[in-house]
Scaffold this motif. Structure first.
Motif, PDB file in Angstrom:
ATOM      1  N   GLN A  37       1.127  -1.276   0.042  1.00 44.89           N
ATOM      2  CA  GLN A  37       0.012   0.080  -0.008  1.00 44.89           C
ATOM      3  C   GLN A  37       0.939   1.215   0.029  1.00 44.89           C
ATOM      4  O   GLN A  37       1.968   1.216   0.357  1.00 44.89           O
ATOM      5  CB  GLN A  37      -0.948  -0.059   1.211  1.00 44.89           C
ATOM      6  CG  GLN A  37      -0.243   0.062   2.536  1.00 44.89           C
ATOM      7  CD  GLN A  37      -1.370   0.145   3.552  1.00 44.89           C
ATOM      8  OE1 GLN A  37      -2.541  -0.114   3.224  1.00 44.89           O
ATOM      9  NE2 GLN A  37      -0.920   0.473   4.750  1.00 44.89           N
ATOM     10  N   ARG A  39       2.449   5.141   1.189  1.00 44.67           N
ATOM     11  CA  ARG A  39       2.709   5.798   2.349  1.00 44.67           C
ATOM     12  C   ARG A  39       1.418   6.562   2.760  1.00 44.67           C
ATOM     13  O   ARG A  39       0.605   6.904   2.111  1.00 44.67           O
ATOM     14  CB  ARG A  39       3.942   6.722   2.015  1.00 44.67           C
ATOM     15  CG  ARG A  39       5.264   6.292   1.537  1.00 44.67           C
ATOM     16  CD  ARG A  39       6.265   7.075   1.776  1.00 44.67           C
ATOM     17  NE  ARG A  39       7.643   6.618   1.412  1.00 44.67           N
ATOM     18  CZ  ARG A  39       8.703   6.988   1.297  1.00 44.67           C
ATOM     19  NH1 ARG A  39       8.865   8.277   1.631  1.00 44.67           N
ATOM     20  NH2 ARG A  39       9.838   6.239   1.311  1.00 44.67           N
ATOM     21  N   GLY A  40       1.484   6.453   4.256  1.00 46.17           N
ATOM     22  CA  GLY A  40       0.305   7.468   4.515  1.00 46.17           C
ATOM     23  C   GLY A  40       0.654   7.752   5.997  1.00 46.17           C
ATOM     24  O   GLY A  40       1.796   7.992   6.803  1.00 46.17           O
ATOM     25  N   VAL A  41      -0.264   7.590   7.134  1.00 44.03           N
ATOM     26  CA  VAL A  41      -0.058   7.641   8.354  1.00 44.03           C
ATOM     27  C   VAL A  41       0.412   6.347   8.903  1.00 44.03           C
ATOM     28  O   VAL A  41       0.191   5.351   8.807  1.00 44.03           O
ATOM     29  CB  VAL A  41      -1.439   7.988   9.146  1.00 44.03           C
ATOM     30  CG1 VAL A  41      -1.180   8.134  10.680  1.00 44.03           C
ATOM     31  CG2 VAL A  41      -2.042   9.220   8.613  1.00 44.03           C
ATOM     32  N   TYR A  75       2.202   1.310   7.833  1.00 43.15           N
ATOM     33  CA  TYR A  75       1.043   2.724   7.547  1.00 43.15           C
ATOM     34  C   TYR A  75      -0.337   1.889   7.899  1.00 43.15           C
ATOM     35  O   TYR A  75      -0.569   0.918   7.358  1.00 43.15           O
ATOM     36  CB  TYR A  75       1.266   3.206   6.237  1.00 43.15           C
ATOM     37  CG  TYR A  75       2.512   3.610   5.984  1.00 43.15           C
ATOM     38  CD1 TYR A  75       3.039   4.836   6.564  1.00 43.15           C
ATOM     39  CD2 TYR A  75       3.687   3.174   4.806  1.00 43.15           C
ATOM     40  CE1 TYR A  75       4.423   5.290   6.226  1.00 43.15           C
ATOM     41  CE2 TYR A  75       4.705   3.641   4.759  1.00 43.15           C
ATOM     42  CZ  TYR A  75       5.151   4.525   5.245  1.00 43.15           C
ATOM     43  OH  TYR A  75       6.356   5.104   5.061  1.00 43.15           O
ATOM     44  N   PRO A  78      -5.234   3.548   3.657  1.00 47.82           N
ATOM     45  CA  PRO A  78      -5.779   4.740   3.145  1.00 47.82           C
ATOM     46  C   PRO A  78      -7.386   4.569   3.213  1.00 47.82           C
ATOM     47  O   PRO A  78      -7.827   3.404   3.527  1.00 47.82           O
ATOM     48  CB  PRO A  78      -5.461   4.613   1.716  1.00 47.82           C
ATOM     49  CG  PRO A  78      -4.462   4.047   1.380  1.00 47.82           C
ATOM     50  CD  PRO A  78      -4.414   2.843   2.547  1.00 47.82           C
TER      51      PRO A  78
END
Length: 143
Positions: A37, A39-41, A75, A78
């Protein structure tokens, strides 16, 4: 003979190190569906587990961070991959009884148009019904 024994130990050690590196990545083991997946939080739980691995065992901890960051397992998913709603067409759970609304329509007025009208009045959603017609046993030809 000594060279053969050395090469066998080297292969075994390399294999053990590879297994240790792959199996120490906490996010990849806990959330295999997160692999690949974007990148994100960052998930603080996975970050904490990787940090614990880093504190106690430096090399496996570094490997865990590397694998989790490289695979994306560290992460949160999303919003597009968020869990489905608690009920509705995308869920496996039926609506709760307190969420249902009883509507009285006389039996002789029950037509497709009347049902769509009542549903749009109750839900505020206008438009055509996407329901497929129900086939009865006599509607389907034999053979």
């Amino acid at each position: 003979m000594l060279a053969r024994r050395f090469s066998t130990k080297l292969v075994a050690l390399t294999l053990a190190a590879a297994i240790a590196i792959v199996s120490t990545s906490c996010g990849t083991l806990l959330y295999p569906e997160r692999r690949g997946q974007p990148r994100g939080v960052i998930d603080p739980g996975v970050l904490l587990l990787d940090a614990v691995g880093l504190i106690f065992f430096v090399v496996p901890g570094l490997a865990a961070f590397a694998v989790d960051f490289a695979s994306g397992a560290i992460y949160f998913p999303p919003a597009a991959y968020a869990p489905p709603p608690a009920y509705g067409p995308l869920s496996q759970n039926p609506p709760r009884r307190e969420d249902l609304v009883k509507v009285q329509v006389p039996r002789d007025e029950l037509t497709q148009a009347k049902i769509e009208q009542v549903v749009s009045e109750q839900t505020g959603a206008a438009g055509e019904s996407q329901a497929r017609p129900v086939l009865r046993r006599g509607d389907v030809g034999s053979g």
